[in-house]
Design a protein around this motif. Structure first.
Motif, PDB file in Angstrom:
ATOM      1  N   GLY A 239       0.597  -1.172  -0.124  1.00  0.00           N
ATOM      2  CA  GLY A 239      -0.080  -0.161  -0.326  1.00  0.00           C
ATOM      3  C   GLY A 239       0.908   1.264  -0.389  1.00  0.00           C
ATOM      4  N   GLY A 240       1.020   2.364  -0.572  1.00  0.00           N
ATOM      5  CA  GLY A 240       1.489   2.978  -0.955  1.00  0.00           C
ATOM      6  C   GLY A 240       2.963   2.585  -1.595  1.00  0.00           C
ATOM      7  N   GLY A 241       3.274   4.716  -1.842  1.00  0.00           N
ATOM      8  CA  GLY A 241       4.643   4.672  -3.386  1.00  0.00           C
ATOM      9  C   GLY A 241       5.448   3.519  -2.460  1.00  0.00           C
ATOM     10  N   VAL A 242       6.061   3.963  -0.903  1.00  0.00           N
ATOM     11  CA  VAL A 242       7.344   3.639  -0.436  1.00  0.00           C
ATOM     12  C   VAL A 242       7.754   2.313  -0.388  1.00  0.00           C
ATOM     13  N   ALA A 243       6.030   1.040  -0.571  1.00  0.00           N
ATOM     14  CA  ALA A 243       6.715  -0.068  -0.251  1.00  0.00           C
ATOM     15  C   ALA A 243       6.478  -0.087  -1.968  1.00  0.00           C
ATOM     16  N   GLU A 244       5.919   0.158  -3.161  1.00  0.00           N
ATOM     17  CA  GLU A 244       5.889  -0.399  -4.343  1.00  0.00           C
ATOM     18  C   GLU A 244       7.075   0.313  -4.600  1.00  0.00           C
ATOM     19  N   LEU A 245       7.689   1.354  -4.611  1.00  0.00           N
ATOM     20  CA  LEU A 245       9.411   1.290  -5.026  1.00  0.00           C
ATOM     21  C   LEU A 245      10.041   0.167  -4.664  1.00  0.00           C
TER      22      LEU A 245
ATOM     23  N   GLY B 133      -9.564   3.088  -4.885  1.00  0.00           N
ATOM     24  CA  GLY B 133      -7.856   3.058  -3.783  1.00  0.00           C
ATOM     25  C   GLY B 133      -7.803   1.720  -3.702  1.00  0.00           C
ATOM     26  N   PRO B 134      -7.493   1.754  -2.573  1.00  0.00           N
ATOM     27  CA  PRO B 134      -7.108   0.351  -1.619  1.00  0.00           C
ATOM     28  C   PRO B 134      -8.077  -0.132  -0.144  1.00  0.00           C
ATOM     29  N   ALA B 135      -8.307  -0.810  -0.490  1.00  0.00           N
ATOM     30  CA  ALA B 135     -10.093  -1.221   0.368  1.00  0.00           C
ATOM     31  C   ALA B 135      -9.424  -0.746   1.952  1.00  0.00           C
TER      32      ALA B 135
ATOM     33  N   SER C 128     -13.205   0.088  -4.321  1.00  0.00           N
ATOM     34  CA  SER C 128     -11.917  -0.351  -3.505  1.00  0.00           C
ATOM     35  C   SER C 128     -11.444  -1.654  -3.194  1.00  0.00           C
ATOM     36  N   LEU C 129     -10.295  -1.733  -4.119  1.00  0.00           N
ATOM     37  CA  LEU C 129      -9.255  -3.494  -4.589  1.00  0.00           C
ATOM     38  C   LEU C 129      -9.211  -2.930  -2.625  1.00  0.00           C
ATOM     39  N   PRO C 130      -9.209  -5.073  -3.402  1.00  0.00           N
ATOM     40  CA  PRO C 130      -8.740  -6.049  -2.489  1.00  0.00           C
ATOM     41  C   PRO C 130      -7.119  -5.990  -2.220  1.00  0.00           C
TER      42      PRO C 130
ATOM     43  N   GLU D 279      -3.238  -9.572  -8.046  1.00  0.00           N
ATOM     44  CA  GLU D 279      -3.858  -9.111  -8.047  1.00  0.00           C
ATOM     45  C   GLU D 279      -4.813  -7.493  -8.558  1.00  0.00           C
ATOM     46  N   ASN D 280      -4.752  -6.954  -7.098  1.00  0.00           N
ATOM     47  CA  ASN D 280      -4.429  -6.068  -6.561  1.00  0.00           C
ATOM     48  C   ASN D 280      -3.807  -5.317  -7.874  1.00  0.00           C
ATOM     49  N   ALA D 281      -2.940  -4.894  -8.029  1.00  0.00           N
ATOM     50  CA  ALA D 281      -1.415  -4.688  -8.830  1.00  0.00           C
ATOM     51  C   ALA D 281      -2.311  -4.458 -10.461  1.00  0.00           C
TER      52      ALA D 281
ATOM     53  N   ALA E 238      -0.740  17.621  -1.870  1.00  0.00           N
ATOM     54  CA  ALA E 238       0.350  17.925  -1.786  1.00  0.00           C
ATOM     55  C   ALA E 238       0.852  16.760  -3.399  1.00  0.00           C
ATOM     56  N   GLU E 239       2.105  16.330  -2.667  1.00  0.00           N
ATOM     57  CA  GLU E 239       2.736  15.211  -3.699  1.00  0.00           C
ATOM     58  C   GLU E 239       4.130  15.494  -3.642  1.00  0.00           C
ATOM     59  N   GLY E 240       4.543  14.062  -2.654  1.00  0.00           N
ATOM     60  CA  GLY E 240       5.769  14.074  -3.386  1.00  0.00           C
ATOM     61  C   GLY E 240       6.271  13.395  -4.632  1.00  0.00           C
ATOM     62  N   PHE E 241       6.132  12.635  -4.849  1.00  0.00           N
ATOM     63  CA  PHE E 241       6.131  11.933  -6.202  1.00  0.00           C
ATOM     64  C   PHE E 241       4.752  11.776  -6.926  1.00  0.00           C
ATOM     65  N   GLY E 242       4.449  11.140  -6.512  1.00  0.00           N
ATOM     66  CA  GLY E 242       3.176  10.050  -7.614  1.00  0.00           C
ATOM     67  C   GLY E 242       2.895   9.339  -8.613  1.00  0.00           C
ATOM     68  N   LEU E 243       3.557   8.540  -7.805  1.00  0.00           N
ATOM     69  CA  LEU E 243       3.822   6.874  -8.934  1.00  0.00           C
ATOM     70  C   LEU E 243       2.781   6.812  -9.577  1.00  0.00           C
ATOM     71  N   THR E 244       1.357   7.887  -9.365  1.00  0.00           N
ATOM     72  CA  THR E 244       0.407   7.044 -10.260  1.00  0.00           C
ATOM     73  C   THR E 244       0.731   7.440 -11.564  1.00  0.00           C
ATOM     74  N   VAL E 245       1.111   8.910 -11.287  1.00  0.00           N
ATOM     75  CA  VAL E 245       1.369   9.536 -12.861  1.00  0.00           C
ATOM     76  C   VAL E 245       1.931   8.982 -13.212  1.00  0.00           C
ATOM     77  N   ALA E 246       3.188   8.324 -12.952  1.00  0.00           N
ATOM     78  CA  ALA E 246       4.788   8.380 -14.144  1.00  0.00           C
ATOM     79  C   ALA E 246       3.591   6.264 -14.919  1.00  0.00           C
ATOM     80  N   GLU E 247       3.451   5.876 -13.467  1.00  0.00           N
ATOM     81  CA  GLU E 247       2.723   4.527 -13.533  1.00  0.00           C
ATOM     82  C   GLU E 247       1.223   4.634 -15.706  1.00  0.00           C
ATOM     83  N   ALA E 248       1.056   6.008 -15.028  1.00  0.00           N
ATOM     84  CA  ALA E 248      -0.219   6.121 -16.252  1.00  0.00           C
ATOM     85  C   ALA E 248       0.300   6.332 -17.230  1.00  0.00           C
TER      86      ALA E 248
HETATM   87  N1  UDP Z   1      -2.425   1.583  -5.521  1.00  0.00           N
HETATM   88  C1  UDP Z   1      -2.293   0.390  -5.412  1.00  0.00           C
HETATM   89  N2  UDP Z   1      -3.786   0.499  -5.260  1.00  0.00           N
HETATM   90  C2  UDP Z   1      -4.458   1.191  -5.059  1.00  0.00           C
HETATM   91  C3  UDP Z   1      -4.284   2.456  -5.093  1.00  0.00           C
HETATM   92  C4  UDP Z   1      -2.508   2.601  -5.267  1.00  0.00           C
HETATM   93  O1  UDP Z   1      -1.326  -0.640  -5.677  1.00  0.00           O
HETATM   94  O2  UDP Z   1      -5.265   0.508  -4.588  1.00  0.00           O
HETATM   95  C5  UDP Z   1      -0.637   1.727  -5.348  1.00  0.00           C
HETATM   96  C6  UDP Z   1      -0.317   2.464  -6.872  1.00  0.00           C
HETATM   97  O3  UDP Z   1      -0.077   2.240  -8.361  1.00  0.00           O
HETATM   98  C7  UDP Z   1       1.167   3.625  -7.080  1.00  0.00           C
HETATM   99  C8  UDP Z   1       1.011   3.962  -5.640  1.00  0.00           C
HETATM  100  O4  UDP Z   1       0.336   2.733  -4.927  1.00  0.00           O
HETATM  101  O5  UDP Z   1       2.029   2.704  -7.218  1.00  0.00           O
HETATM  102  C9  UDP Z   1       1.019   4.561  -4.750  1.00  0.00           C
HETATM  103  O6  UDP Z   1       2.149   5.959  -4.768  1.00  0.00           O
HETATM  104  P1  UDP Z   1       1.724   7.049  -4.820  1.00  0.00           P
HETATM  105  O7  UDP Z   1       3.450   7.739  -5.264  1.00  0.00           O
HETATM  106  O8  UDP Z   1       1.327   7.603  -6.084  1.00  0.00           O
HETATM  107  O9  UDP Z   1       1.538   8.249  -3.559  1.00  0.00           O
HETATM  108  P2  UDP Z   1       1.827   7.660  -2.342  1.00  0.00           P
HETATM  109  O10 UDP Z   1       0.284   6.284  -2.216  1.00  0.00           O
HETATM  110  O11 UDP Z   1       2.866   7.419  -1.671  1.00  0.00           O
HETATM  111  O12 UDP Z   1       0.947   8.909  -1.542  1.00  0.00           O
END
Ligand code: UDP
Length: 454
Positions: A52-58, A294-296, A332-334, A340-342, A361-371
């Motif tokens: 959940g969230g960008g840091v874990a994703e990274l 968003g996530p559940a 809300s995605l489980p 599966e969530n990804a 406000a946004e640190g980076f916004g991974l969702t932007v790069a993803e899209a």
């Molecule tokens: N994300 C996800 N499932 C969700 C919603 C968000 O996996 O239901 C992911 C999203 O794809 C992105 C990360 O969570 O990889 C969010 O990172 P971002 O930098 O946009 O924002 P942060 O959550 O770190 O503030």
């Protein structure tokens, strides 16, 4: 206390066709030199959640690639209780310039107690010569313990405000007492660096996305449709109950334009603002549906505000006039099955006609790069790292994210201009390929490690 997260190796070789031979060879060269010179050092990452969230994703991606490159790298998640995460969430918001209450002495000592317990565990694992990368405010209080143990300590801050204010200053006032004299400080952009951080130890390293992860890997239109229908986000035949929890009057059909924002349910992502702008400015005049995804809630361990923000969105949705309500869905995605969530996020981003990220406000916004990687036209707020991503025609920026009519106007225009989708989407993909894939990111870290270990 600390939990080991195992990020499976990711194949660096598979990146080669996407980044080209020159970049691929540079990555192999850098990592071979690093292994030869510093092979005895372990690189430790510590953060506060594995999902959940960008840091874990990274970390999933970077740690996975580093493992494949033969780097001795580990990832630990600290243990905190709800009171600890309430404190750190406030610090998180404050570093973004939002919120207000400062940390009380009792809270400060709770924060320190939790981290002292985690530090004791960490100190049993690290050895002199190792590097510990501490991520974000949740981990700052570990730094003094590690410094005393003679390991190299780098604090990686993923968040920040373009312009500091009283709230940011107060949060820095609290955090800096733990962050004195570290070996390195990493920020996503220069604007985020507070004045007390020594310039000579400051590194600017923006994050990256993994083009091969289930979230970003290619998906053909049939698979996209299948995942969207199975999630319950698109009208269609599905045998089983939908996997996502969806609040909607009706589901969009496949050929209907879809506008999507994918975010945690965090106030600073302004899901309610997107909902209002779409309902008032866009829905009455243009075809299409808005999906807020968003996530559940309750499943992102270090984000206690999620359930509240989600509930606010549902309430606002319920208050919309029926005609608008039929055009907006909340999903809300489980998180029980991360892959599966990804794939669901991947499908939403690919299916969307336009992706928006109207963060306040946004640190980076991974969702932007993803899209952007998926060639989507993106409308993003000109805040934080979004402004570094949407440049030179690689999307549209909204100068003031609180200006709902400007945002709505841009969205309306974009929905009506298919030529523009393709131009913006093409530039977007290329900008991400050049700047925000893992090889660039890893080589920036390699330069940092070389400097602090030499
Ligand atoms: N994300 C996800 N499932 C969700 C919603 C968000 O996996 O239901 C992911 C999203 O794809 C992105 C990360 O969570 O990889 C969010 O990172 P971002 O930098 O946009 O924002 P942060 O959550 O770190 O503030």
């Amino acid at each position: 206390l600390l939990r080991d997260v195992v990020a499976g190796p990711r194949s660096v070789a598979a990146l080669a066709p996407l980044i080209g031979a020159e970049r691929y060879e540079a990555l192999l060269r850098d990592s071979a030199a690093f292994r030869q010179q510093f092979g005895h050092s372990t690189i430790w990452n510590v953060n506060s959640t594995a999902t959940g969230g960008g840091v874990a994703e990274l970390l999933q991606a970077l740690v996975g690639y580093a493992v494949d490159l033969g780097v001795d790298i580990r990832w630990l998640v600290l243990h905190g209780d709800p009171a600890f995460f309430a404190i750190t969430k406030r610090l998180h918001n404050a570093l973004h310039g939002h919120g207000g209450e400062t940390t009380t002495p009792a809270e400060a000592s709770h924060y320190e107690d939790i981290l002292a317990a985690n530090a004791a565990d960490l100190l049993e694992r690290v050895k002199p010569g190792d590097v510990v990368l501490l991520h974000d405010p949740q981990t700052a209080g570990l730094a003094p313990w590690l410094r005393r143990a003679g390991v190299r300590v780098v604090w990686r801050c993923h968040i920040g405000a373009d312009r500091g204010n009283r709230v940011t200053e107060a949060a820095w006032g609290f955090l800096r007492r733990y962050l004195g004299d570290l070996d390195g400080y990493v920020f996503t952009r220069y604007e985020f660096v507070p004045s007390w951080v020594p310039a000579g130890r400051t590194w600017i390293i923006p994050p990256s996305i993994d083009p091969l992860s289930p979230k970003n890997a290619p998906m053909d239109p049939a698979a996209v449709r299948e995942v969207m229908v199975a999630a319950g986000l698109l009208d269609g035949p599905h045998a089983r109950p939908p996997r996502a929890h969806v609040v909607a009057e009706r589901l969009p059909t496949e050929d209907e334009p879809l506008v999507a924002q994918v975010s945690r349910w965090d106030r600073l992502k302004d899901m309610p603002g997107v909902l209002e702008a779409f309902a008032v400015q866009v829905a009455p005049r243009t075809a299409g549906t808005l999906a807020l995804v968003g996530p559940a809630t309750g499943e992102v361990a270090d984000d206690p505000e999620g359930a509240q923000v989600y509930a606010d969105c549902v309430r606002e949705w319920g208050r919309l006039p029926r005609a608008a309500r039929e055009r907006v869905l909340l999903a809300s995605l489980p998180l029980d099955d991360l892959e599966e969530n990804a794939r669901m996020v991947n499908a939403v981003q690919r299916h969307a006609t336009v992706v928006v990220q109207k963060s306040l406000a946004e640190g980076f916004g991974l969702t932007v790069a993803e899209a952007m990687w998926k060639g989507r036209p993106v409308i993003g707020s000109a805040v934080g790292g979004i402004a570094d991503q949407i440049v030179d025609g690689a999307g549209l920026l909204v100068p003031d994210p609180r200006d709902l009519s400007a945002f709505g106007g841009q969205l309306r225009c974009l929905l009506g201009d298919a030529d523009l989708w393709h131009r913006l989407g093409g530039a977007a993909h290329e900008h991400v390929r050049r700047n925000f894939l893992g090889d660039v990111h890893l080589r920036r870290y390699a330069a940092l490690f070389r400097t602090i270990l030499s």
